[in-house]
Scaffold this active site. Structure first.
Site, PDB file in Angstrom:
ATOM      1  CG  HIS A 183      58.154  43.454 122.545  1.00 60.21           C
ATOM      2  ND1 HIS A 183      56.782  43.548 122.628  1.00 60.21           N
ATOM      3  CD2 HIS A 183      58.589  43.351 123.833  1.00 60.21           C
ATOM      4  CE1 HIS A 183      56.412  43.517 123.901  1.00 60.21           C
ATOM      5  NE2 HIS A 183      57.491  43.390 124.650  1.00 60.21           N
ATOM      6  CG  LEU A 192      49.404  56.002 106.855  1.00 59.18           C
ATOM      7  CD1 LEU A 192      47.898  55.833 107.067  1.00 59.18           C
ATOM      8  CD2 LEU A 192      50.106  54.648 106.948  1.00 59.18           C
ATOM      9  CG  ASP A 195      47.429  42.765 124.123  1.00 55.82           C
ATOM     10  OD1 ASP A 195      48.588  42.583 124.557  1.00 55.82           O
ATOM     11  OD2 ASP A 195      46.417  42.583 124.821  1.00 55.82           O
TER      12      ASP A 195
END
Ligand code: FPP
Length: 232
Positions: A31, A125, A14
């Site tokens: 972004h 991962l 956020d």
């Protein structure tokens, strides 16, 4: 280096808009920088041995943002895959896009599918990118799937029946939820899976998040006493 590395970290990324606003820039600039922060976080997680990283990239509510911003995010997802899939592969990362993918353009869906398939045999991962995702929608979809399953015993539904039909089936629940930009909310993220997660909120805006902030969150996690409802 923190003593214990959580196996699964979930992140609500956020503050992209606020990061941009502070600099007199449009939200899309935030972004773009947010994608760089994600790249750094993925790299750091792979380095320190986190097994699963699940990030909230686009919520079912985000369609309501201005058209240009939504369009920019779609382009950013596309470009990031084009640019980064090779490097993710070199780093042995497995990638999953999870959510109601059917609402994205055919082209974007095809690219997501192609990227996931390319990385599906990697064993390092596990990166889960939640897109057009809502926690309630996920539970509805799980129930729908469960109720349509031929083996269902309606009078005897268990918690694992539901877990096994979520988008995250087979992935252990998050140990740690990190939320940036100081918001103390879950915002419809992983409602079922976060039942026992430790929550860490930082004032840092997502574009400024990186390895040092990740290690700080994990150090804080190490101080928590996880009881899972028991008395210790
Ligand atoms: C929240 O910030 C962020 C989003 C809605 C988008 C998250 C997307 C990225 C981090 C881009 C990279 C992702 C991928 C998968 C390439 P906000 O805009 O709500 O911030 P604000 O609350 O300050 O306005």
């Amino acid at each position: 280096m923190p003593k214990q590395i959580p196996a699964h970290i979930a992140v609500i990324m956020d503050g992209n808009g606020r990061w941009a606003k502070k600099r007199g820039l449009p939200p899309i600039a935030g972004h773009k920088k947010g994608a760089d922060a994600l790249k750094e976080t993925v790299k750091a997680c792979a380095e320190i041995g986190v097994k699963h990283l699940t990030v909230y990239a686009f919520s079912t509510e985000n369609w309501g943002r201005p058209k240009e911003e939504v369009g920019f995010l779609m382009d950013l997802f596309m470009q990031t895959m084009e640019k980064e899939v090779e490097e993710l592969n070199r780093n042995n990362v497995r990638l999953r896009f999870l959510g109601r993918l059917g609402q994205f353009s055919e082209k974007l869906q095809a690219k997501m599918k192609e990227s996931m398939e390319k990385l599906q045999n990697n064993t390092g991962l596990n990166l889960n990118v939640m897109v057009n995702y809502g926690g309630r929608a996920e539970i509805v979809d799980a129930l729908q799937e469960l109720l349509n399953s031929p083996h269902l015993n309606v009078g005897n539904i268990s918690e694992s029946d539901i877990s096994n039909h979520l988008y995250t089936a087979g992935i252990p629940d998050p140990d740690l939820l990190i939320r940036t930009a100081n918001e103390m909310r879950i915002s419809n993220f992983l409602l079922w899976q976060l039942a026992y997660a430790e929550i860490y909120v930082t004032p840092v805006f997502w574009p400024d998040f990186g390895k040092p902030q990740l290690l700080e969150a994990i150090t804080d996690f190490n101080k928590r006493e996880r009881r899972f409802g028991l008395r210790k």
